[in-house]
Design an enzyme around this catalytic site. Sequence first.
Site, PDB file in Angstrom:
ATOM      1  CB  THR A 206     -42.833 -15.581 -27.342  1.00  0.00           C
ATOM      2  OG1 THR A 206     -43.957 -15.635 -28.195  1.00  0.00           O
ATOM      3  CG2 THR A 206     -43.151 -14.680 -26.162  1.00  0.00           C
TER       4      THR A 206
ATOM      5  N   GLY B 140     -45.558 -20.143 -25.832  1.00  0.00           N
ATOM      6  CA  GLY B 140     -46.241 -21.329 -26.361  1.00  0.00           C
ATOM      7  C   GLY B 140     -47.600 -20.956 -26.930  1.00  0.00           C
TER       8      GLY B 140
ATOM      9  N   GLY C 290     -50.644 -19.533 -27.433  1.00  0.00           N
ATOM     10  CA  GLY C 290     -51.243 -18.413 -26.722  1.00  0.00           C
ATOM     11  C   GLY C 290     -52.703 -18.607 -26.364  1.00  0.00           C
TER      12      GLY C 290
HETATM   13  N1  ASP Z   1     -47.320 -17.177 -27.107  1.00  0.00           N
HETATM   14  C1  ASP Z   1     -47.096 -16.732 -28.461  1.00  0.00           C
HETATM   15  C2  ASP Z   1     -48.423 -16.596 -29.159  1.00  0.00           C
HETATM   16  O1  ASP Z   1     -49.283 -17.408 -28.955  1.00  0.00           O
HETATM   17  C3  ASP Z   1     -46.236 -17.651 -29.275  1.00  0.00           C
HETATM   18  C4  ASP Z   1     -44.964 -18.193 -28.651  1.00  0.00           C
HETATM   19  O2  ASP Z   1     -44.767 -18.092 -27.453  1.00  0.00           O
HETATM   20  O3  ASP Z   1     -44.165 -18.764 -29.383  1.00  0.00           O
HETATM   21  O4  ASP Z   1     -48.557 -15.686 -29.959  1.00  0.00           O
END
Ligand code: ASP
Length: 339
Positions: free
Chosen positions: A199, A251, A253
């Site tokens: 992300t 992170g 989600g």
């Molecule tokens: N927040 C994103 C998700 O859960 C993943 C990430 O931030 O790496 O899809």
Amino acid sequence: MLQRRKFLQLSSLGLGAFSFSGFTKDKTATRKPIVISTWDAGIAANAAAWKVLGKGGRALDAVEQGVMVTEASQNCCVGLGANPDRDGFVTLDSCIMDENANCGSVAFLERIKHPVSVARRVMEKTPHVMLVGSGAQQFAVEEGFTLEPQKLSDDAKKSYEQWLKKSEYKPMINIENTNKKQTAFVPTKFDNGEWNHDTIGMVAMDAAGNLSGSCTTSGMGFKMRGRLGDSPIIGAGLFVDNEVGAATATGQGEDVIRICGSHLVVELMRQGLSPENACKKAVERIIKIKGAKAKEIQVGFIAINKQGEYGGYCIQKGFNFAVCYADDKNFMVDGKYII
Ligand code: ASP
């Protein structure tokens, strides 16, 4: 990055504390424009956003153009070059929000290079906030976006093949290898070749003092088909309130959604907390909910307020974010952590 190397040198001499603690010396001054974004890819994304902000441009344009750099990178964990879902398809989620609480979002979008721009079109050209799946793709094509081939990048193909060997469905902890000396953005991978995060979230304030934010992702690698995380959800992965500040998340989600994370951070800033302390409180709330399981996940928040103060916090060591507020000030900050 030259700036990053300089910053690291300053930090090692003990001269970088000002940058780590954010802009707290003069509470009356407002630092603007400013842009911050999650992870190492944020350096290149901030640089693109700064091209807009440095010339007096609008924060909304900056946060779109900034994360488009990351989306376009075929060698990255965001965009069409990223890890697929467990059925082998790359599905993208993104949202954008401006200073007037206008917002747009797309989710489960396939074969479109710039989901953030489609999200902006949803915001500007439809009466809706969110379009998903084939409907989002249809809208994108109607708006003139090219339908790209359904093809994994070489890196993603390798990661997927590796993953298929065990096909183990388990969320990964996001950890940036902040010890590694990098001269350019090289996405960090786990030893087994998988990307460690997926992300980029970006929030900015322009010279006029207006705030905007964007968030874009391929979501968790090897997720169940149809799974959405926090990133395209206004209030979870991103929230902007032009009276107060803006926040974004990265992170796990599911755990950001559980606490309406980015909205919570902004509301905590409204109550008077600094960006860093607001992010910390939000992280603490997740840890309280998760208990012992908190150490199995990573969540990081970053935020700015109307004074141009910035901050970030995460569950565990290994999260960092990029901060830019001048031509020669675009540097990484290690997120403080609780566990
Ligand atoms: N927040 C994103 C998700 O859960 C993943 C990430 O931030 O790496 O899809």
